[in-house]
Structures are given as C-alpha cells and as structure tokens.
Design a protein around this motif. Structure first.
Motif, PDB file in Angstrom:
ATOM      1  N   SER A   1       1.616 -21.625 -21.171  1.00  0.00           N
ATOM      2  CA  SER A   1       2.742 -21.411 -20.272  1.00  0.00           C
ATOM      3  C   SER A   1       3.910 -20.860 -21.072  1.00  0.00           C
ATOM      4  O   SER A   1       3.962 -20.976 -22.303  1.00  0.00           O
ATOM      5  CB  SER A   1       3.139 -22.712 -19.562  1.00  0.00           C
ATOM      6  OG  SER A   1       3.544 -23.689 -20.509  1.00  0.00           O
TER       7      SER A   1
ATOM      8  N   PHE B   1       0.762 -14.397 -19.957  1.00  0.00           N
ATOM      9  CA  PHE B   1      -0.516 -14.731 -20.563  1.00  0.00           C
ATOM     10  C   PHE B   1      -1.448 -13.526 -20.677  1.00  0.00           C
ATOM     11  O   PHE B   1      -2.081 -13.318 -21.713  1.00  0.00           O
ATOM     12  CB  PHE B   1      -1.183 -15.843 -19.750  1.00  0.00           C
ATOM     13  CG  PHE B   1      -2.480 -16.322 -20.310  1.00  0.00           C
ATOM     14  CD1 PHE B   1      -3.685 -15.980 -19.707  1.00  0.00           C
ATOM     15  CD2 PHE B   1      -2.510 -17.141 -21.435  1.00  0.00           C
ATOM     16  CE1 PHE B   1      -4.891 -16.428 -20.216  1.00  0.00           C
ATOM     17  CE2 PHE B   1      -3.708 -17.599 -21.963  1.00  0.00           C
ATOM     18  CZ  PHE B   1      -4.903 -17.243 -21.345  1.00  0.00           C
TER      19      PHE B   1
ATOM     20  N   ASN C   1      -7.120 -15.522 -16.631  1.00  0.00           N
ATOM     21  CA  ASN C   1      -5.736 -15.030 -16.644  1.00  0.00           C
ATOM     22  C   ASN C   1      -4.922 -15.586 -15.476  1.00  0.00           C
ATOM     23  O   ASN C   1      -3.730 -15.857 -15.618  1.00  0.00           O
ATOM     24  CB  ASN C   1      -5.714 -13.508 -16.637  1.00  0.00           C
ATOM     25  CG  ASN C   1      -6.051 -12.913 -17.990  1.00  0.00           C
ATOM     26  OD1 ASN C   1      -5.978 -13.590 -19.025  1.00  0.00           O
ATOM     27  ND2 ASN C   1      -6.444 -11.653 -18.000  1.00  0.00           N
TER      28      ASN C   1
ATOM     29  N   SER D   1      -3.978 -18.972 -16.617  1.00  0.00           N
ATOM     30  CA  SER D   1      -3.356 -19.021 -17.946  1.00  0.00           C
ATOM     31  C   SER D   1      -4.068 -20.013 -18.858  1.00  0.00           C
ATOM     32  O   SER D   1      -3.431 -20.857 -19.516  1.00  0.00           O
ATOM     33  CB  SER D   1      -1.868 -19.374 -17.838  1.00  0.00           C
ATOM     34  OG  SER D   1      -1.157 -18.390 -17.121  1.00  0.00           O
TER      35      SER D   1
END
Length: 122
Positions: free
Chosen positions: A25, A29, A73, A76
């Motif tokens: 985070s 990402f 993705n 993330s």
C-alpha cells in the motif's frame, strides 16, 4: 505512507510447500517491480525472484523450478509459492518494491517489508 507486509511463513518439513504473501500500500503497485529476497542467519541477503508490473518473472538458480512468483495488481499483493522446500531454504523472507524494471540486486529496491520466517526441517 508505503507499507509492505509479508505473511505466510512458518515451520514445515522438507518437501512441503508454503505460500507467502506480501500486501502493498502507499504507492502505485502496478508501476512497480516486486522482488523476493531471503536472509539466513550469518549470511547476506540473497535474491530469490522478481516480477515486473506486467507479470514477467525471473528467479535465482537455487529456486528455479520450485518457487513461483505471482502478483495481483488489483489487490496490490505479490505471492511466492514455494514447493519442494529444502532445509537450505530456511531464512527470513522479504518482499521489496522498486519502480519500473526488475532487478536481482537488493540495493536497487526502494521499499522493504519486515520479513517473515520460513523454517524447513529435515
């Protein structure tokens, strides 16, 4: 702020499998390459594998064919699937992030997680 949090480590027997996760985070990402490294007691941190934002992977010879890196993705998250584990795989495993291209050098990575312990008994 940037955060990388590994999970999934533990104590297993030789030949077993483990799946590590790294939740990211604080940065874009999908723009970042992600790497996995490990460090055994008394040894330098060593490269395990890396995955680009598009999903291209590369591995250290010592884990090639046994370990697989994947990434989500949308979520993330980056994963390290470890199969056919050996006692010599025992180490603290770290995930790391660097913008754009992949690298096998720890010095090239900007962000690091706190690590998760993997212990493989014989």
């Amino acid at each position: 702020q940037v955060s990388l949090v590994e999970s999934g480590g533990g104590l297993v027997q030789a030949g077993d499998s483990l799946r590590l996760s790294c939740a990211a985070s604080g940065f874009k990402f999908n723009w970042y390459a992600m790497g996995w490294f490990r460090q055994a007691p008394g040894k330098v941190r060593e490269f395990v594998g890396t995955v680009s934002g598009a999903g291209s992977t590369a591995y250290a010879d010592s884990v090639k064919g046994r370990f697989t890196i994947g990434r989500d993705n949308a979520g993330s998250t980056v994963y390290l699937q470890m199969d056919s584990l050996k006692p010599e795989d025992t180490a603290v495993y770290y995930c790391a992030a660097r913008p754009t291209s992949t690298s096998s050098y720890a010095r090239d990575y900007n962000y690091w997680g706190q690590g998760t312990q993997v212990t493989v008994s014989s």
